[in-house]
Design an enzyme around this catalytic site. Structure first.
Site, PDB file in Angstrom:
ATOM      1  N   GLU A 181       0.832  -1.212   0.000  1.00  0.00           N
ATOM      2  CA  GLU A 181       0.000   0.000   0.000  1.00  0.00           C
ATOM      3  C   GLU A 181       0.866   1.261   0.000  1.00  0.00           C
ATOM      4  OE1 GLU A 181      -4.235  -1.456   1.868  1.00  0.00           O
ATOM      5  OE2 GLU A 181      -2.838  -0.454   3.237  1.00  0.00           O
ATOM      6  N   GLU A 290      -6.240  -7.184  -1.631  1.00  0.00           N
ATOM      7  CA  GLU A 290      -6.910  -7.226  -0.329  1.00  0.00           C
ATOM      8  C   GLU A 290      -8.374  -6.847  -0.514  1.00  0.00           C
ATOM      9  OE1 GLU A 290      -5.120  -4.914   2.764  1.00  0.00           O
ATOM     10  OE2 GLU A 290      -3.067  -5.396   2.137  1.00  0.00           O
TER      11      GLU A 290
END
Length: 626
Positions: A181, A290
Site C-alpha cells: 500500500e 486485499e
C-alpha cells in the site's frame, strides 16, 4: 390493508433479472452464480499471515461440516488456490508489535505448508518492522541511520535474500509485492510521497527491489506487483503510476495490486472503472490484493471492530453469510470483466482471523477483524467459503434475483414550507446486495397548511414498485433531511474537501441514536458538510448540532447562511469521548426562502469525534427557542 402490508405483497411478487444469484430455494446454504469469462487460472486467494500466531495461541479450525482440519486444507477444499503472506523485517522492533509477528521464518513455513498441498504463494514485502500502510511506512530499525544510497542497497540485498531463501527451500514464490500500500511511499522519510524531488528517491528504492528479483529470476517465473490502497479511487492510481512509470521510468513489473474494502473505498462500479482504466493505461495485469466483507456486525471480543452497521450499509451488501459471499462474487465479476483478460484474481485479507485471545492486531490488544473473517467465533468455516468454488461451476443455473425488502420513507415539516422528501430508498435483494434506488414522487415538494399526518405516493421505477412516504407536519419540525444519520448514510448532505475523513458511523458513545457523522484524520484535514433548504417562510430560524470527541486546538464551527449570503457561525468544541455538547445559532432572519446549513471542520492530526442531530427549525412566534 396497511401501506406496509401492501408493499410487502408487491415486493414478494416482483422478480428482477440481475445476473449473479441462483437464489431459488435449494439445499445450498449460500447461493452464487458462476462468473462468466473467468480465467482458468483465476486467483482465488487468501492472506493467511496471522495463521502462525493464531495457532500459537490455540486457534482450532473446523470445516463447515464440523470436521477439525488444517486451515489451509479447508480453504483448498472450497476452491482457494493461492495464499498471500507478509514479511516484516524484524518484528521485535515493530512500532506496534503483535499482528502475527510475521517474519521471514514464519513466511517460509507457511509457504512450505501451502506448496505441499498445491497452493501458489504471493510474498508481500513490507520493508518495515511492523505494519506498512498509507499511514505508516517506517524504515526498519537496522536501516534507520542509512543514507538514501545505502537504503537502495538495503532493499536490494534484503529482497535478494528473501528470494534465495525461498528458492533454497524449494518454494519459489509465484508472485512478489515490492512494498505494501505504497501510495504515500515507503521507508520514510527518504521514500515518502509526495516529495519535492517528484518521487525520484522513492522510485529508486522501488527499482532496487524489482531488480533484486529480476536478477535472480531472469525468466520472469515470479510475477512482480506494486500495490496501492483506495481501490475505487482512479485519481490516486493515475497520479501514482504516472509518477512512477512515466516520470521516473520504473516499469519492470507485471501486476498492479488494489486494496478494495467496499466500506472504505467506494462501490463495485468505482472499482470496475479503476481496474479497467489502470490496466489499459499502463498495460498491466490487475489483482485485488486485499478485500473483505462482513458476515455479521457482532463483536466477539473487547476490541472495537472496523466493521459495524454503518460499514455494512456502505458496502452495498448485508452483514450476513450470504451477503459476504455475494460481495466477494461482485469483486470477482469486476475482475473477470477487465478487458483482454487482465483481471488475474483476488486475495481475501485474513479470512481466518477469528477472535482468539492473544492473537490481536498489536501486542496486548484484541482483534478488530473477526466479523470480517470467514470463520465463526468458534473457528468453524462459514458457508460463504463456497463462493470460491461456485463461481467456476458453469453448470449451475442462473435464477433471477427477487426484491425482498424496501425501506419505508418518512419525513417531517412545518406548515407553509415545502417538505423535503427522500429522493432514494434502500432496497435489499435476495442475494443480500443492496441498492439506493431513486424515487419518483407524485408531488415532489408538498406543502400543507395544517399540522397532522399525511402520505405521499410515488414509485421506484427501476423495480416497478409503488412506494409511499409518511409525512408529519408539526411545530418546530426539523427541516433538514437525514439530520440524525439514522440511515447510516450521507443522504441529503454535500461534503467537499477531504471527504475521506468524514463517514457515517454507529455505536454507543459515537452516536446519540443509531448513527452519526464520524470524523478523523491521521494528518491535518479540512472538510465542509452542508445542506440547502428552499421554500422557507419569512421568520426567524434556529440551527443546532451536537458533537463529541477529542479535545484539542482544531477549529470546527456550525454555520447557517441566510438572506443575502450572510453567514452566521458558532464554534464547536469537544471535551472527550461521549461528552456531548449542543451548539445553537438562533434568531436568524430568513426573508427570501433559502438557507444553507452545515459545518466547517479544520482538524489537527488525529482529531477524532462525531456530530449528530442536526436541526433547522422555524422559531415559534418569531422568538428564539429556549
Amino acid at each position: 390493508m396497511s401501506n406496509k402490508t401492501a408493499r410487502s405483497m408487491v415486493l414478494a411478487a416482483m422478480a428482477v433479472s440481475v445476473l449473479g444469484f441462483s437464489g431459488a430455494p435449494t439445499e445450498a446454504a449460500v447461493q452464487v452464480n458462476p462468473v462468466p469469462g473467468l480465467r482458468q487460472d483465476f486467483i482465488k486467494g487468501a492472506d493467511v499471515s496471522m495463521l502462525p500466531e493464531m495457532e500459537k495461541n490455540g486457534a482450532v479450525f473446523y470445516d463447515v461440516d464440523g470436521t477439525k482440519m488444517d486451515e489451509l486444507q479447508i480453504m483448498k477444499n472450497h476452491g482457494v488456490n493461492w495464499i498471500r503472506v507478509r514479511i516484516w523485517n524484524d518484528p521485535k522492533y515493530g512500532v506496534l508489535g503483535g499482528g502475527g509477528y510475521t517474519d521471514e521464518q514464519r513466511a517460509l513455513e507457511l509457504a512450505k505448508r501451502a506448496k505441499a498441498i498445491g497452493l501458489k504463494v504471493l510474498v508481500d514485502l513490507h520493508y518495515s518492522d511492523g505494519w506498512a500502510d498509507p499511514g505508516q511506512q517506517y524504515t526498519p530499525h537496522a536501516w534507520k541511520n542509512d543514507s538514501p544510497q545505502k537504503l537502495e542497497q538495503d532493499v536490494y540485498d534484503f529482497t535478494r535474500k528473501i528470494v534465495q531463501d525461498f528458492r533454497q527451500q524449494g518454494t519459489l514464490p509465484d508472485m512478489m509485492q515490492i512494498g505494501n500500500e505504497v501510495k504515500n511511499g515507503m521507508l520514510w522519510p527518504v521514500g515518502k510521497l509526495p516529495a519535492k524531488d517528484g518521487g525520484k528517491a522513492f522510485s529508486r528504492l522501488m527499482a532496487s527491489g524489482l531488480k533484486a528479483v529480476r536478477d535472480l529470476d531472469p525468466d520472469h517465473k515470479i510475477k512482480l506487483m506494486i500495490h496501492l490502497p483506495d481501490g475505487g479511487d482512479n485519481d490516486v492510481y493515475r497520479k501514482f503510476f504516472d509518477m512512477l512509470v512515466k516520470d521516473n521510468g520504473v516499469n519492470d513489473f507485471d501486476v498492479i495490486g488494489f486494496s478494495y474494502y467496499p466500506f472504505w473505498h467506494g462501490s463495485l462500479q468505482d472499482l470496475q472503472k479503476n481496474l479497467d482504466d489502470v490496466s489499459a493505461r499502463y498495460g498491466k495485469e490487475v489483482v485485488v490484493a486485499e478485500t473483505a466483507y462482513g458476515f455479521t456486525t457482532d463483536n466477539y471480543d473487547q476490541e472495537k471492530n472496523h466493521y459495524g452497521p454503518a460499514e455494512a450499509r456502505r458496502s452495498g451488501f448485508t452483514a450476513t453469510v450470504q451477503g459476504q459471499a455475494s460481495g466477494l462474487r461482485g469483486v470477482m465479476s469486476d475482475l473477470a470483466a477487465v478487458p483482454d483478460g487482465r483481471g488475474l484474481g483476488l486475495f481475501y485479507w485474513e479470512p481466518d482471523w477469528y477472535a482468539v485471545p492473544g492473537a490481536g492486531w498489536k501486542a496486548g490488544s484484541g482483534n478488530n477483524w473477526e466479523n470480517l473473517s470467514m470463520f465463526d467465533q468458534n473457528g468453524k468455516a462459514l458457508d460463504s467459503w463456497d463462493v470460491f468454488r461456485d463461481i467456476s461451476d458453469e453448470t449451475a443455473p442462473v435464477v433471477p434475483v427477487t426484491v425482498t425488502e424496501m425501506d419505508e420513507p418518512e419525513a417531517e415539516g412545518s406548515t407553509g414550507i415545502p417538505v423535503k422528501l427522500p429522493q432514494s430508498v434502500l432496497v435489499t435483494f435476495s442475494d443480500e446486495h443492496q441498492e439506493m434506488l431513486p424515487i419518483v414522487w407524485k408531488d415532489s415538494a408538498p406543502v400543507y397548511d395544517k399540522d397532522g399526518d399525511y402520505s405521499v405516493s410515488g414509485s421506484v421505477e427501476k423495480i416497478d414498485a409503488p412506494i409511499s412516504c409518511d409525512v408529519t407536519i408539526k411545530p418546530k419540525a426539523n427541516l433538514l433531511q437525514n439530520g440524525d444519520f439514522e440511515s447510516l448514510s450521507l443522504d441529503g448532505w454535500t461534503v467537499t474537501g477531504d471527504k475521506w475523513t468524514a463517514q457515517p458511523t454507529s455505536g454507543k458513545g459515537d452516536a446519540k441514536g443509531e448513527g452519526s457523522l464520524h470524523y478523523w484524520g491521521g494528518t491535518p484535514y479540512q472538510f465542509t458538510m452542508s445542506q440547502e433548504v428552499m421554500g422557507l417562510t419569512p421568520g426567524k430560524y434556529t440551527v443546532q448540532v451536537s458533537a463529541q470527541g477529542k479535545e484539542d486546538s482544531s477549529k470546527f464551527c456550525l454555520f447557517l447562511i441566510g438572506d443575502n449570503g450572510e453567514k452566521k457561525t458558532a464554534e464547536i468544541s469537544t471535551t472527550g469521548w461521549n461528552q456531548w455538547r449542543t451548539v445553537k445559532i438562533a434568531d436568524v432572519e430568513i426573508k427570501n426562502g433559502k438557507a444553507v446549513v452545515g459545518v466547517d471542520m479544520k482538524g489537527a492530526p488525529d482529531k477524532w469525534g462525531s456530530v449528530d442531530n442536526f436541526k433547522l427549525y422555524r422559531q415559534e412566534d418569531s422568538k428564539a427557542a429556549k
